[in-house]
Design an enzyme around this catalytic site. Structure first.
Site, mmCIF file in Angstrom:
data_model
loop_
_atom_site.group_PDB
_atom_site.id
_atom_site.type_symbol
_atom_site.label_atom_id
_atom_site.label_comp_id
_atom_site.label_asym_id
_atom_site.label_seq_id
_atom_site.Cartn_x
_atom_site.Cartn_y
_atom_site.Cartn_z
ATOM 1 N N ASP A 13 24.915 31.880 -14.299
ATOM 2 C CA ASP A 13 24.033 31.189 -15.045
ATOM 3 C C ASP A 13 23.474 30.351 -13.984
ATOM 4 O O ASP A 13 24.129 29.374 -13.372
ATOM 5 C CB ASP A 13 24.451 30.438 -16.035
ATOM 6 C CG ASP A 13 23.567 29.644 -17.086
ATOM 7 O OD1 ASP A 13 22.450 29.988 -16.819
ATOM 8 O OD2 ASP A 13 24.075 28.681 -18.117
ATOM 9 N N ASP A 107 16.999 33.127 -15.841
ATOM 10 C CA ASP A 107 18.069 32.458 -15.246
ATOM 11 C C ASP A 107 19.565 32.857 -15.640
ATOM 12 O O ASP A 107 20.554 32.279 -15.213
ATOM 13 C CB ASP A 107 17.829 30.894 -15.305
ATOM 14 C CG ASP A 107 17.861 30.257 -16.650
ATOM 15 O OD1 ASP A 107 18.003 31.316 -17.766
ATOM 16 O OD2 ASP A 107 17.931 29.314 -16.920
ATOM 17 N N GLU A 108 19.738 33.994 -16.432
ATOM 18 C CA GLU A 108 21.076 34.066 -16.758
ATOM 19 C C GLU A 108 21.119 35.710 -17.038
ATOM 20 O O GLU A 108 20.193 36.429 -17.283
ATOM 21 C CB GLU A 108 21.802 33.636 -17.849
ATOM 22 C CG GLU A 108 21.019 33.477 -19.070
ATOM 23 C CD GLU A 108 21.572 32.775 -20.192
ATOM 24 O OE1 GLU A 108 22.829 32.773 -20.192
ATOM 25 O OE2 GLU A 108 21.043 32.145 -21.017
#
Length: 360
Positions: A13, A107-108
Site C-alpha cells: 500500500d 496505489d495498492e
C-alpha cells in the site's frame, strides 16, 4: 498445520500516494498539510498527506468539511495521468517477484509469493526488497503487510504506516486477532462497529466466541464471512486477472431517512463513485441505485446506457432518474448505494476521462 499449503501473501500500500507524488515533484510542498482534491462545489478529497490527516482529513471527505478541519492546508487538483504512470512503474517492480499480482487500485495490490523461486528466503525479505526498489526508482515510500491470507495482509500493511511493514505469521494469527478492535476488520464501518459494540463485541476475540447463527441473525449473509474472519480464515486466492463485476459506494445512515432526504445524498455518492472509478482505472455503462429499508428489505433500480458514464453530472442525472422509479411511499431507509457495472478498462477510451475526476 501443514506449512506446505500455507500461502505467503504480501499487501503493498503506497503511503498517501497522490499527495506523495505531488510532493516528490514539488519539494516546496514537503512538510506541509497537503490535500489532493477537485475544485468543484461538490468535490471530495482524493487523498491527504499525513500532516493533514492529523486534523481529521481523509479520503472521500467533502472538501468543504476538509477546509473547515484544516483551513491552512494546501489544496491541489489531481493529475491522474501522472499517477497512472507511476503506478505502472510500481507494478513493473512487483512483476520481478511474482506473476500473481491482484491490483486493487493505482496505489495498492496483493502479491502471492508462495512459489517465489529467487534468492530470498522469507516473504518479509521480499517485501523489504520491493519497498526499497519502489523508493529508489520512484522516490516514494510504501508500506507492506505479510500474512498467510489477504484479510490479514491488508490489516498488517496498515500496522506500521507510513514506510513500514508488519508480519503476521501463521502461528501468531489467533493471538494477533484476539485484542484487535472490530473496527479494524475491512468492511466494518462506524455504524456496524457501533452495532457490534452495543452487542458487547469490542474485539475480534469477542466475535470469535459468537456462534455462526447469531452473527447471521444480526448481519445477514455477511455474518458467515465475519465468522470466518474472526478465526483468521480467508481462502480467497490472489487473482491476477480479476474481473471486477461492479464498482459501488454506499452510505449506511446513522438514522433512517425518507426519500427526500436520500435525494440529498446522491451528489456525494456520485462524486465518490467517480473517484473510485479513476482509482480502479475502470468505466461502466450500467448504473444501479440501491436502497435498504429500516426492516432490511433491499430495493434496486438499474439503467443501462449506450456509452460509459465517467462524469459526476452524468451519474447524478442517472441516479436522480432511478430514484423516481423507487416506491414513492413514506418508507424510511437505513442505507443508500450507487454502483456502476458493465465495466471496461479505462485505457480503451482514455479520451472520455476528465483530467480531474474529483471535480464535477
Amino acid at each position: 498445520m501443514d506449512t506446505q499449503h500455507i500461502r505467503k501473501i504480501i499487501h503493498i500500500d503506497m503511503d498517501a500516494f497522490y499527495a506523495s507524488v505531488e510532493r516528490r515533484d514539488n519539494p516546496n510542498l514537503l512538510g506541509k498539510p497537503l490535500v489532493v482534491a477537485g475544485t468543484g462545489p461538490r468535490s471530495v478529497v482524493c487523498t491527504a498527506s499525513y500532516e493533514a490527516r492529523q486534523f481529521g482529513v481523509h479520503s472521500a471527505m467533502a472538501v468543504t468539511t476538509a477546509k473547515r478541519l484544516c483551513p491552512d492546508a494546501i489544496y491541489v487538483p489531481p493529475d491522474f495521468p501522472r499517477y497512472r504512470a507511476v503506478s505502472v512503474q510500481i507494478h513493473t517492480i512487483f512483476a520481478r517477484y511474482t506473476s500473481l499480482i491482484e491490483p486493487l487500485s493505482l496505489d495498492e495490490a496483493f502479491l502471492d509469493v508462495t512459489d517465489y523461486a529467487g534468492p530470498l528466503i522469507y516473504a518479509q525479505d521480499i517485501a523489504q526488497h520491493i519497498r526499497a526498489s519502489i523508493l529508489s526508482e520512484t522516490g516514494l515510500t510504501a508500506s507492506a503487510g505479510i500474512a498467510p491470507n489477504k484479510f490479514l495482509a491488508k490489516i498488517a500493511s496498515d500496522w506500521r504506516k507510513p514506510n513500514g511493514q508488519f508480519v503476521i505469521a501463521p502461528q501468531q494469527v489467533l493471538r494477533f486477532l484476539h485484542h484487535l478492535p472490530v473496527g479494524k476488520i475491512p468492511g466494518v464501518g462506524k455504524v456496524t462497529e457501533r452495532k457490534m459494540q452495543d452487542l458487547g463485541w469490542h474485539t475480534v476475540g469477542d466475535l470469535a466466541r459468537i456462534e455462526r447463527p447469531i452473527l447471521v441473525h444480526h448481519f445477514g449473509r455477511w455474518g458467515h464471512r465475519l465468522y470466518d474472519l474472526a478465526r483468521g480464515r480467508d481462502e480467497r486466492a490472489v487473482q491476477a486477472q480479476r474481473q471486477r463485476q461492479q464498482i459501488s459506494q454506499e452510505i449506511t445512515l446513522i438514522h433512517d431517512e425518507n426519500l427526500a432526504q436520500i435525494c440529498l445524498r446522491l451528489p456525494e455518492l456520485a462524486e465518490r463513485l467517480v473517484v473510485l472509478m479513476q482509482r480502479k482505472r475502470m468505466m461502466g455503462s450500467c448504473v444501479t441505485l440501491k436502497l435498504k429499508t429500516s426492516n432490511f428489505h433491499t430495493l434496486t433500480r438499474s439503467q443501462t446506457f449506450s456509452h460509459p458514464l465517467t462524469e459526476v453530472s452524468a451519474l447524478l442525472q442517472a441516479a436522480d432518474s432511478l430514484i423516481t422509479r423507487m416506491p414513492q411511499t413514506a418508507a424510511e431507509y437505513r442505507l443508500i448505494g450507487l454502483g456502476i457495472s458493465h465495466l471496461q478498462a479505462e485505457h480503451n477510451q482514455l479520451d472520455l476521462w476528465s483530467t480531474d475526476s474529483c471535480q464535477p
